[in-house]
Enzyme design. Structure first.
Site, short mmCIF file in Angstrom:
data_model
loop_
_atom_site.label_atom_id
_atom_site.label_comp_id
_atom_site.label_asym_id
_atom_site.label_seq_id
_atom_site.Cartn_x
_atom_site.Cartn_y
_atom_site.Cartn_z
N VAL A 166 0.84 -1.19 0.00
CA VAL A 166 0.00 0.00 0.00
C VAL A 166 0.89 1.26 0.00
O VAL A 166 1.94 1.29 0.63
CB VAL A 166 -0.96 -0.04 1.22
CG1 VAL A 166 -0.21 0.02 2.53
CG2 VAL A 166 -2.00 1.06 1.14
N ASP A 176 12.90 9.42 -7.91
CA ASP A 176 13.16 10.87 -7.87
C ASP A 176 13.49 11.30 -6.44
O ASP A 176 14.30 12.20 -6.22
CB ASP A 176 11.96 11.66 -8.42
CG ASP A 176 10.63 11.25 -7.77
OD1 ASP A 176 10.44 10.02 -7.53
OD2 ASP A 176 9.79 12.13 -7.51
N LYS A 227 0.95 2.15 -6.81
CA LYS A 227 0.33 1.37 -7.88
C LYS A 227 -0.63 2.21 -8.72
O LYS A 227 -0.56 2.22 -9.94
CB LYS A 227 -0.47 0.19 -7.30
CG LYS A 227 0.38 -0.85 -6.61
CD LYS A 227 -0.46 -2.04 -6.19
CE LYS A 227 -1.51 -1.69 -5.16
NZ LYS A 227 -0.95 -1.27 -3.86
N PRO A 235 -5.77 -4.24 -4.97
CA PRO A 235 -5.58 -3.43 -3.76
C PRO A 235 -4.48 -4.00 -2.88
O PRO A 235 -4.30 -5.21 -2.81
CB PRO A 235 -6.92 -3.55 -3.04
CG PRO A 235 -7.86 -4.18 -4.00
CD PRO A 235 -7.07 -4.89 -5.02
N GLY A 236 -3.76 -3.11 -2.21
CA GLY A 236 -2.63 -3.55 -1.40
C GLY A 236 -2.98 -3.86 0.05
O GLY A 236 -2.21 -4.49 0.74
N HIS A 237 -4.17 -3.46 0.49
CA HIS A 237 -4.50 -3.69 1.88
C HIS A 237 -4.67 -5.16 2.15
O HIS A 237 -5.27 -5.89 1.39
CB HIS A 237 -5.78 -2.93 2.26
CG HIS A 237 -5.60 -1.47 2.23
ND1 HIS A 237 -5.34 -0.74 3.34
CD2 HIS A 237 -5.57 -0.61 1.20
CE1 HIS A 237 -5.19 0.52 3.01
NE2 HIS A 237 -5.33 0.62 1.71
N SER A 257 -12.01 -31.21 34.47
CA SER A 257 -11.16 -30.48 33.52
C SER A 257 -10.42 -29.32 34.16
O SER A 257 -10.73 -28.17 33.90
CB SER A 257 -11.96 -30.03 32.29
OG SER A 257 -13.30 -29.73 32.56
N SER A 300 -22.33 -32.93 37.66
CA SER A 300 -23.16 -34.01 37.09
C SER A 300 -24.61 -33.88 37.55
O SER A 300 -25.54 -34.07 36.76
CB SER A 300 -22.61 -35.38 37.51
OG SER A 300 -21.32 -35.53 36.95
N LEU A 350 -14.61 -27.99 40.57
CA LEU A 350 -13.93 -28.90 41.51
C LEU A 350 -14.74 -30.19 41.68
O LEU A 350 -15.96 -30.20 41.46
CB LEU A 350 -13.78 -28.21 42.87
CG LEU A 350 -12.82 -27.02 42.88
CD1 LEU A 350 -13.00 -26.23 44.18
CD2 LEU A 350 -11.38 -27.52 42.74
#
Lengths: 633, 283
Positions: free
Chosen positions: A32, A164, A36, A108-110, A539, A472, A466
Site C-alpha cells: 500500500v 526521484d 500502484k 488493492p494492497g491492503h 477439567s 453431574s 472442583l
C-alpha cells in the site's frame, strides 16, 4: 421504419487475414502507498489511453477534495474509495500499446483485501510488482510476491518507484534493487526486468528518463511489450472436464471446455474415475462450420458412442495419457477465511467442474510472512500461506498445478458455499512408513437443516469445576428440563465415560489429557449430529479446556460450576476429599493438584447458596437461549 | 430483416483447428459462463434489453445450447423505449423462439426523490426488475454489462451475489478466480451473471460483424447522428456520426476516444449517481 438490417450484405472478413490475440492481462501489485494507482494513471496517460474528458474529470474530482491531480481516482471509481483513499476492489482497464491489447488489473494492497487481489491476479499473464525505492520490500511486497508464485504468474517486472526521491542516484537505487532481487530469488521467482522509475514524474514509464542516463534496461512499456503471448495448450495431452450433459431433440451432448490438447471425431476418450470408454461421434456446434476437432480453450459439446451419460465433473482424457489418481493430495494453499484453518476441517474441493468432499489430514508447513521460512504449525492463520494434505473418500483424478494452465487449480469451499482458499495441487501425498491412509468423510447434511428439523441448534456446554461442585447433578437435572422443552440434550460426565469408553485410562496427567481428548471428540461428533451436549468433567487445566474448544470449534461454551472448595469438601459425596486428605489419593484436584478456574466462562453457577433445581434451571435457560432457533422476524 | 434461421449462417470462413483469435476466446469464455449458470442456478433467466450487447448475449446462449435459449428472456419495459425497439422485440421473439417475460416498471413518483432526475428515471428499471425476480424467484439473472462501459462496472464479478434486498455489496464481494463462481447460499438470494464482462464495445461490434447478428437500426447513422447506446428515449442522446453500417461503426470506434455511455444522461449528473444506482441493484 426500415427493419432491414443495414448490414445484411455479407460482412467483409477484414479480420480473417490476421489473427488477433486476446488481450494480455497484466496485474499491478505491491505494498500500500508504494504507488500502484499513480503508476496506472501515468501509464494510461503517457500511452494516450485515457478517454476524452477523463483527465478533466480526475482533475475536477481531485480539486473538490483539495488535492493535486490524484491519478488513483482513475481506478478508484467508487465514491468510498476516493473519500477514504483506499481501493476496495480490483478493477480492470483495457489499454493498447503499439497495436497490442493489454488489460491492466489493479489489485488493492491492503491486507484484508487479499481475496480481491487473488480475484484480479489469478489469470494474469504478467505482473508488475511496484516497490517504493525508499522503503524497499515491505510485508505486502513479500505476500504479493509469494502469491504471484503460488498462482503461477510466469512473468514478473519489478518497478522501483519514487527514485526521484533518491535523487535518481545510481548507488542508492542499486542498493534498493538488490534487496528486492534477494527476496524474489528466495522465492525462486524469475524476474523479467527491474525498472528504476518515478510514476509521478513519468521517468522510465513510457519514455526513457533523462535523469538516469546510467540506466540501460527497458522502460516499463518496453518491458511490457516483451512479455510473450500465452503459449498454446493444444499440444498437451487432452483434458475436458464435463460441465453438463444436454439432451436436445433426443440427442445427448456432453458439454465442456477443452482445457488442453485437442479431440477429433473418431477419437476414443476415457471418462472419469470409472474409466468408461467412448468414441467421439460428433462435435456439436450452432452457427459454425462443421467441426472435425475441438482444441484447448474451446467450449464444445461432444456426442459420444455408445451414448454414455457422464456426470458433471468427470474428466475426459485420452487413454494414452491419463491424469494422476490419488485419494490423498498434497497441495499449496492460500487461505482466504478470516478464521484460522485447522486439521480435521472438511470442505468441498472444487477442481474445474468436479466437486470432491475432502478433509484436511495435516498441515505440513506454514509460511512465516516475516522471513518467508516454512515451519510446521497447528493451524493456518487468516490469509496465511501453507502446504497441507487433503484426504478424500474416493480417488481424485487430477494433474499437478502448472503455471499458465488450468491444471490442478483446486479451490476450497465451505459448507456455506463460500470460497475459502485456493489450492494449487502438488501431487499425491506420500504416507510415512507405518502410517495408514485414512479417508474421513464429511456429512452432506447442513447444520442449518439439522437445526430446522430438530427445532434447535447444536452446542457443547462444557462444565468445569472442583470435584463435588455439583456438575453431574446439575447437568442431569438440566437435561430433564431441556427434554421437557423439546430440546434434545445428552450428558457426558467423567465417571460415565470412565466406566466404558475410557475404562483403559488411569489418572496420570497423560491419561487425564487423553480422557479429555476423547470426551472432546465425542462431543464434537454428537454436536455435528445436531445434539446439545452437556459435558461434566473436572477439567482442571485451562490449556486442556482450550484444546477442547479447538476440537469442538463453533458452538463451544465453557460453564464454570464455581462452588468453593470448602463447600465441596464439606459435601464430599463420594468420600474422595477425605481419602485425599489422608494421602490415600494423590494428585487430587483442589487438594494437591491445581485447578485453573476459567477467567471468562460463558456462564458461572455456584451451588453454595442456591438449590440444585435453581442451578439446573439457570443452566437450562442459558442453553435454551443459545440453541433455540429463533422464528424469522 | 433478411436474416432468418436458415440464411443467417454465412459462416466464419475458418478451418476448425485454426488457433483461436480474441473473439473466439471471448466467445468460448462466455459460453462457459452461460453453461455454468444454466447448470447451477435454477430457475434462471436472461435480461434482454433489445440493445446490441443483449442480442450478442442471446446469440451466445444459442451457441452454448446448440441453437436454443433454454430459459426465459426478460424485457423490463419502462414503456419509454423507441418504437423501433418494440418492433424488434416482437419480431425476434418469434424468430429466435424465445420464451419472453415482460416486466413493467413503477411510475417515477414511487422512486427515491433524492436521486438526480435521469438516474431517478433509470431507477424505475431496477424496481421493475426486482418485481420480476421476486415473482419468479429467480436464482440467476444473466445481464449484459461490460467492464469497459463504466468504471463502477469494472469492479463487478462474473457471478455477482445479491441479497434479499437485491443490493450490490461492493465492499464485500466474494473471491472469484480460476473460473470458480459464487453460488447462492441463503434464502432470497440471487446471482447476477455477467457473461460479457470481459468484452469491450469494439469486440461486441466485431462479433456482430462476424456472426451477422441483427440489430435495431437506431445504431446506424441517419442525418449525421446515431445512437451508440440505447436507453429510454428521454434520457438517451444520439452522437454525431456518419457510420451507417457495422463496418463503418467499427472503423469509427477504432478511431474514437470517448465513452460509450457519453449519451446516457444519468452518468453525468453527479459523481456517485451511477454507483448509487448500481449498489441499489441497477445493472
Amino acid at each position: 421504419m426500415d427493419m432491414n438490417a443495414p448490414h445484411s450484405a455479407p460482412a467483409p472478413q477484414a479480420n480473417a487475414l490476421r489473427l488477433r490475440d486476446a488481450a494480455t492481462p497484466i496485474v499491478i501489485v505491491g505494498h500500500v502507498d508504494h504507488g500502484k494507482s499513480t503508476l496506472i494513471g501515468r501509464l494510461l496517460h503517457d500511452t494516450g489511453s485515457l478517454q476524452d474528458g477523463k483527465l478533466a474529470q480526475i482533475v475536477e474530482s481531485s480539486r473538490k477534495r483539495g488535492l493535486a491531480v490524484e491519478w488513483s481516482f482513475l481506478l478508484d471509481s467508487l465514491q468510498i474509495e476516493r473519500d477514504q483513499g483506499v481501493t476496495v476492489d480490483s478493477t480492470r482497464i483495457p489499454f493498447r500499446m503499439d497495436g497490442r491489447e493489454f488489460v491492466i488489473v489493479d489489485a488493492p494492497g491492503h491486507r484484508q483485501f487479499l481475496r480481491n487481489m487473488i480475484t484480479g491476479a489469478a489469470d494474469a499473464e504478467a505482473a508488475v510488482l511496484v516497490v517504493d525505492a525508499l522503503e524497499g520490500a515491505q510485508e505486502q511486497t513479500r505476500r504479493h510476491a509469494m502469491l504471484l508464485r503460488l498462482i503461477g504468474i510466469s512473468h514478473v517486472i519489478v518497478l522501483m518507484n519514487k527514485v526521484d526521491l533518491l535523487g535518481y542516484d545510481q548507488e542508492k537505487v542499486a542498493a534498493a534493487e538488490a534487496s528486492v532481487r534477494a527476496l524474489l530469488g528466495q522465492l525462486e521467482i524469475p524476474v523479467d526486468a527491474v525498472v528504476p522509475a518515478s510514476a509521478r514524474e513519468g521517468d522510465n514509464i513510457a519514455e526513457r528518463s533523462p535523469n538516469m542516463p546510467w540506466y540501460r534496461g527497458p522502460t516499463l512499456t518496453e518491458a511490457l511489450a516483451d512479455v510473450p503471448a500465452p503459449s498454446s495448450r493444444s499440444n498437451l495431452a487432452f483434458r475436458m472436464p464435463v460441465q453438463d450433459v444436454y439432451r436436445f431433440d433426443d440427442v445427448r451432448f456432453v458439454a465442456g471446455r477443452v482445457e488442453r490438447g485437442q479431440i477429433k471425431v473418431g477419437d476414443t476418450v476415457v471418462i472419469g474415475a470409472h474409466r468408461t470408454m467412448a468414441r467421439v461421434a460428433e462435435i456439436g456446434a450452432w452457427h459454425a462450420p462443421v467441426q472435425a476437432a475441438a482444441i484447448a480453450g474451446q467450449s464444445t459439446a461432444l456426442r459420444l458412442e455408445p451414448d454414455v451419460i457422464p456426470d458433471r465433473g468427470d474428466l475426459l482424457h485420452t487413454p494414452d495419457a491419463p491424469p494422476l489418481r490419488a485419494a490423498r493430495i498434497r497441495t499449496r494453499l492460500f487461505w482466504l477465511r478470516q478464521e484460522p484453518l485447522r486439521v480435521g476441517e472438511s470442505f468441498t474441493l472444487r477442481l474445474a467442474t468436479a466437486e470432491h468432499q475432502v478433509t484436511v489430514a495435516s498441515i505440513d508447513a506454514v509460511v512465516d510472512m516475516d522471513d518467508l521460512t516454512e515451519r510446521p504449525a497447528q493451524e493456518v492463520p487468516p490469509e496465511g500461506i501453507a502446504e497441507i494434505t487433503l484426504a478424500a473418500s474416493e480417488a481424485i483424478l487430477f494433474d499437478p498445478f502448472s503455471p499458465g494452465s488450468s491444471d490442478g487449480r483446486g479451490v476450497l469451499v465451505d459448507r456455506l458455499q463460500r470460497i475459502v482458499g485456493g489450492a494449487p495441487l502438488i501431487g499425491p501425498a506420500e504416507l510415512a512408513p507405518g502410517e495408514r491412509s485414512i479417508h474421513p468423510t464429511a456429512s452432506r447434511i447442513e447444520a442449518s437443516d439439522r437445526a430446522r428439523a430438530r427445532g434447535h441448534e447444536a452446542g457443547v456446554f462444557w462444565m468445569t469445576g472442583l470435584p463435588g461442585s455439583g456438575k453431574s447433578t446439575i447437568a442431569r437435572a438440566a437435561e430433564t428440563i431441556l427434554f421437557s422443552r423439546g430440546i434434545d440434550a445428552v450428558v457426558l460426565d467423567g465417571d460415565t465415560l470412565r466406566a466404558g469408553l475410557c475404562a483403559d485410562l488411569g489418572f496420570s496427567a497423560e491419561a487425564r489429557a487423553e480422557n479429555m481428548r476423547r470426551a472432546a471428540h465425542v462431543s464434537k461428533i454428537l454436536s455435528d449430529s445436531g445434539q446439545v451436549v452437556i459435558a461434566a468433567l473436572v477439567s482442571p487445566s485451562a490449556a486442556e479446556r482450550a484444546e477442547v474448544g479447538r476440537i469442538v470449534g463453533e458452538g463451544f461454551a465453557e460453564i464454570h460450576v464455581a462452588t468453593d472448595l470448602a463447600t465441596c469438601e464439606a459435601r464430599d459425596p463420594k468420600g474422595l476429599y477425605a481419602q485425599a486428605r489422608v494421602g490415600k489419593i494423590r494428585d487430587f484436584t483442589g487438594i494437591d493438584a491445581p485447578y485453573d478456574a476459567p477467567t471468562a466462562p460463558a456462564l458461572s453457577i455456584s451451588t453454595a447458596d442456591v438449590s440444585v433445581e435453581v442451578a439446573a434451571a439457570q443452566l437450562a435457560d442459558f442453553i435454551e437461549q443459545k440453541v433455540r432457533v429463533r422464528d424469522a422476524g | 430483416m433478411t436474416a432468418d434461421l436458415l440464411t443467417e449462417a454465412p459462416l466464419p470462413s475458418s478451418v476448425s483447428t485454426r488457433p483461436m483469435d480474441d473473439l473466439d476466446q471471448l466467445e468460448a469464455q462466455s459460453i462457459f459462463i452461460l453453461r455454468e449458470a444454466y447448470r447451477k442456478l435454477k430457475p434462471l433467466a436472461m435480461l434482454w434489453s433489445l440493445g446490441k450487447d443483449s442480442n450478442v448475449m442471446v446469440w451466445l446462449a444459442r451457441k452454448a445450447f446448440l441453437g436454443r435459449v433454454p430459459f426465459p428472456v426478460m424485457h423490463v419495459d419502462t414503456e419509454k423505449k423507441f418504437p423501433e425497439m418494440y418492433a424488434f422485440r416482437d419480431e425476434y421473439t418469434k424468430r429466435w423462439n424465445l420464451d419472453l417475460l415482460l416486466g413493467y416498471c413503477p411510475p417515477v413518483e414511487e422512486i427515491d426523490p433524492s436521486l438526480p432526475p435521469a438516474a431517478r428515471s433509470a431507477a424505475r428499471k431496477t424496481a421493475g426488475l426486482a418485481n420480476l425476480i421476486e415473482k419468479h424467484r429467480f436464482k440467476g439473472v444473466i445481464a449484459g454489462i461490460r467492464r469497459d462501459e463504466q468504471a463502477t462496472r469494472a469492479k463487478e464479478r462474473v457471478f455477482s451475489p445479491r441479497g434479499a434486498s437485491h443490493k450490490w455489496d461492493v465492499r464485500n464481494q466474494p473471491p472469484e478466480f480460476w473460473d470458480q463462481y459464487a453460488t447462492p447460499h441463503e434464502e432470497g438470494m440471487h446471482i447476477r451473471v455477467h457473461p460479457l464482462l470481459a468484452w469491450r464495445e469494439i469486440d461486441i461490434w466485431r462479433y456482430i460483424e462476424r456472426e451477422n447478428i441483427p440489430l435495431v437500426d437506431l445504431y446506424f447513422a441517419k442525418n449525421g447522428k446515431r445512437y451508440r447506446s440505447l436507453g429510454d428515449q428521454d434520457i438517451t442522446n444520439p452522437v454525431e456520426s456518419n457510420a451507417s453500417t457495422v463496418a463503418e461503426v467499427i472503423a469509427e470506434l477504432e478511431g474514437s476516444n470517448t465513452s460509450e455511455r457519453a449519451g446516457r444522461a444519468m452518468d453525468h449528473e453527479s459523481e456517485d449517481a451511477f454507483e448509487r444506482l448500481r449498489v441499489a441493484g441497477y445493472l
